[in-house]
Design an enzyme around this catalytic site. Structure first.
Site, PDB file in Angstrom:
ATOM      1  N   LYS A 118       0.831  -1.211   0.000  1.00  0.00           N
ATOM      2  CA  LYS A 118       0.000   0.000   0.000  1.00  0.00           C
ATOM      3  C   LYS A 118       0.862   1.258   0.000  1.00  0.00           C
ATOM      4  CE  LYS A 118      -4.348  -1.844   1.421  1.00  0.00           C
ATOM      5  NZ  LYS A 118      -4.608  -2.859   2.439  1.00  0.00           N
ATOM      6  N   LYS A 162      -5.356 -14.189  -7.943  1.00  0.00           N
ATOM      7  CA  LYS A 162      -6.281 -14.045  -6.809  1.00  0.00           C
ATOM      8  C   LYS A 162      -7.475 -13.159  -7.157  1.00  0.00           C
ATOM      9  CE  LYS A 162      -6.541 -11.967  -2.311  1.00  0.00           C
ATOM     10  NZ  LYS A 162      -6.464 -10.613  -1.868  1.00  0.00           N
ATOM     11  N   LYS A 195     -10.861  -7.261  -4.667  1.00  0.00           N
ATOM     12  CA  LYS A 195     -11.551  -6.018  -5.041  1.00  0.00           C
ATOM     13  C   LYS A 195     -10.663  -5.131  -5.889  1.00  0.00           C
ATOM     14  CE  LYS A 195     -13.628  -6.253  -0.874  1.00  0.00           C
ATOM     15  NZ  LYS A 195     -13.444  -5.908   0.526  1.00  0.00           N
TER      16      LYS A 195
HETATM   17  P1  ADP Z   1      -9.992  -7.943  -0.841  1.00  0.00           P
HETATM   18  O1  ADP Z   1      -8.688  -8.667  -1.051  1.00  0.00           O
HETATM   19  O2  ADP Z   1     -10.971  -8.212  -1.923  1.00  0.00           O
HETATM   20  O3  ADP Z   1      -9.819  -6.477  -0.510  1.00  0.00           O
HETATM   21  P2  ADP Z   1     -10.288  -8.318   2.017  1.00  0.00           P
HETATM   22  O4  ADP Z   1      -8.833  -8.002   2.151  1.00  0.00           O
HETATM   23  O5  ADP Z   1     -11.268  -7.348   2.574  1.00  0.00           O
HETATM   24  O6  ADP Z   1     -10.620  -8.595   0.470  1.00  0.00           O
HETATM   25  O7  ADP Z   1     -10.510  -9.761   2.647  1.00  0.00           O
HETATM   26  C1  ADP Z   1     -11.525 -10.170   3.546  1.00  0.00           C
HETATM   27  C2  ADP Z   1     -11.358 -11.657   3.852  1.00  0.00           C
HETATM   28  O8  ADP Z   1     -11.523 -12.424   2.656  1.00  0.00           O
HETATM   29  C3  ADP Z   1      -9.984 -12.041   4.410  1.00  0.00           C
HETATM   30  O9  ADP Z   1     -10.128 -13.073   5.367  1.00  0.00           O
HETATM   31  C4  ADP Z   1      -9.252 -12.551   3.204  1.00  0.00           C
HETATM   32  O10 ADP Z   1      -8.244 -13.469   3.553  1.00  0.00           O
HETATM   33  C5  ADP Z   1     -10.367 -13.227   2.420  1.00  0.00           C
HETATM   34  N1  ADP Z   1     -10.095 -13.204   0.967  1.00  0.00           N
HETATM   35  C6  ADP Z   1     -10.086 -12.123   0.151  1.00  0.00           C
HETATM   36  N2  ADP Z   1      -9.825 -12.478  -1.132  1.00  0.00           N
HETATM   37  C7  ADP Z   1      -9.664 -13.833  -1.125  1.00  0.00           C
HETATM   38  C8  ADP Z   1      -9.390 -14.807  -2.139  1.00  0.00           C
HETATM   39  N3  ADP Z   1      -9.245 -14.473  -3.416  1.00  0.00           N
HETATM   40  N4  ADP Z   1      -9.296 -16.108  -1.751  1.00  0.00           N
HETATM   41  C9  ADP Z   1      -9.463 -16.467  -0.452  1.00  0.00           C
HETATM   42  N5  ADP Z   1      -9.716 -15.608   0.549  1.00  0.00           N
HETATM   43  C10 ADP Z   1      -9.832 -14.313   0.235  1.00  0.00           C
END
Ligand code: ADP
Ligand code: TRP
Length: 356
Positions: free
Chosen positions: A115, A221, A224
């Protein structure tokens, strides 16, 4: 919620709608755990502030995620469901815990480096290590800055977990480093004050490996910020369109060959949503080169919809019921504050803050 059950704590940042990665990495695990553990699940709105959301969007996001928690099957009678900012004890303990968090270790956290690089406009690569970030931050040559909340994100997350004295923290693989820091801060607190107050929380995956849900764009992966998501709230048409547009390749030409990354990703998604016999059918078709990706994607879309459409329908309903949503979080906040206040009282006492 009996006392002999292990304590489970997890949360998701309020930064937008939930996607299949969030669902399989986190939310579906929460739902599966609610009968066997003493569960507390929250919406991390303070963590969302680290990336400066639009104030109008923040509340909507909190509300939406709460509706998604409930729609996916989290029962407010079985779990404590709350919003992080409704528990001010967390913010106070975050201040206290920051006294024991090292700037260096926070700067070395992968999520901070990512970040900070983005904020400073430094491109990723081996040359863009801590030194470059540090030079930019301290030297401030570019005039760009990194907010301190981003640096201390792991302290706040550690407090989320430690304030509940959680045993298990169900999260995706990408959160392992934050969990490691949580254990480190807890142990450091213990050894600094000569106490055994905190114990080590661990990830929880029903005995398996943490899942990583891939994107539809052939990349690693679903996320968002990657813009490659299938959202739980996607309508049928949007979802089908996204799946049909998923990246594929020219198709196998040699029997028994190993699928390329985009195809392996489609199989990974299929393994999550489809019957084993369906996965087998398409794996055999791939192996003997008779596979038609169009058919595979149609099937995949169908099976994803079986998971997401019922959730979508419930989200749309629950989201309209402001009374219900506020009842759930008000009760959750009370329950979470009782627990948090006990821990905070102990922590203040251990650190030497005493009442006259
Ligand atoms: P993003 O990566 O979309 O911003 P977050 O960081 O808010 O999502 O993640 C919220 C939860 O979802 C966390 O526990 C994270 O480990 C899980 N998570 C997010 N993306 C994935 C993914 N592609 N596969 C498995 N778990 C995920
Ligand atoms: N950092 C987590 C994420 O990005 C969200 C989070 C904040 C969290 N505090 C937590 C997850 C405590 C588990 C426990 O997904």
């Amino acid at each position: 919620m009996s006392n002999d059950k292990k304590i489970v704590l997890s949360g998701i940042r309020a930064t937008g709608n939930l996607h299949l990665g969030n669902y399989y990495g986190a939310l579906s695990k929460f739902v599966r755990m609610q009968d066997d553990f003493d569960c507390r699940f929250f919406i991390a709105d303070l963590h969302a502030l680290t990336t400066h959301p639009d104030p109008k969007a923040l509340h909507e996001n909190v509300k939406h995620i709460l509706a998604e928690y409930l729609a996916a099957g989290l029962d407010p009678e079985k779990n404590i469901l709350y919003v992080q900012s409704d528990v001010p004890e967390i913010s106070e303990m975050y201040l206290l815990m920051n006294m024991h968090a090292g700037i260096g270790e926070l700067m070395r956290t992968a999520s901070f480096k990512d970040k900070a690089r983005k904020a400073l406009g430094i491109s990723a690569g081996p040359a863009a290590g801590e030194e470059e970030i540090e030079k930019e931050i301290i030297g401030n040559q570019s005039g760009k800055s990194v907010n301190a909340g981003l640096l201390t994100y792991p302290t706040l997350m550690a407090v989320d977990i430690l304030i509940h004295k959680a045993d298990f923290v169900p999260v995706g693989k990408d959160q392992e480093q934050h969990l490691e820091l949580t254990r480190r801060f807890g142990r450091r607190f213990n050894s600094f004050y000569g106490t055994e107050y905190f114990h080590d929380p661990v990830n929880f995956n029903f005995g398996g490996q943490p899942v990583k849900v891939p994107g539809l764009d052939g990349s690693g992966k679903m996320g968002k910020s990657e813009g490659n998501c299938i959202y739980l709230i996607d309508d049928e048409k949007t979802l089908r369109k996204k799946v049909m547009r998923a990246v594929t390749d020219a198709g196998p030409t040699e029997p028994g060959s190993t699928p390329t990354e985009p195809i392996a990703n489609l199989f990974t998604l299929m393994e999550l949503v489809s019957e084993p016999s369906t996965v087998d059918f398409f794996k055999k078709a791939y192996a003997d080169c008779s596979i038609r990706y169009g058919d595979m994607k149609k099937q995949l879309a169908e099976d994803i919809l079986k998971v997401t459409l019922p959730i979508r329908e419930r989200v749309l309903e629950i989201r309209e019921d402001d009374d219900y949503l506020s009842r759930v979080v008000r009760r959750g906040a009370e329950q979470a504050r009782d627990i948090a206040a006990d821990t905070l009282r102990d922590v203040r006492e251990i650190m030497g803050i005493r009442k006259f």
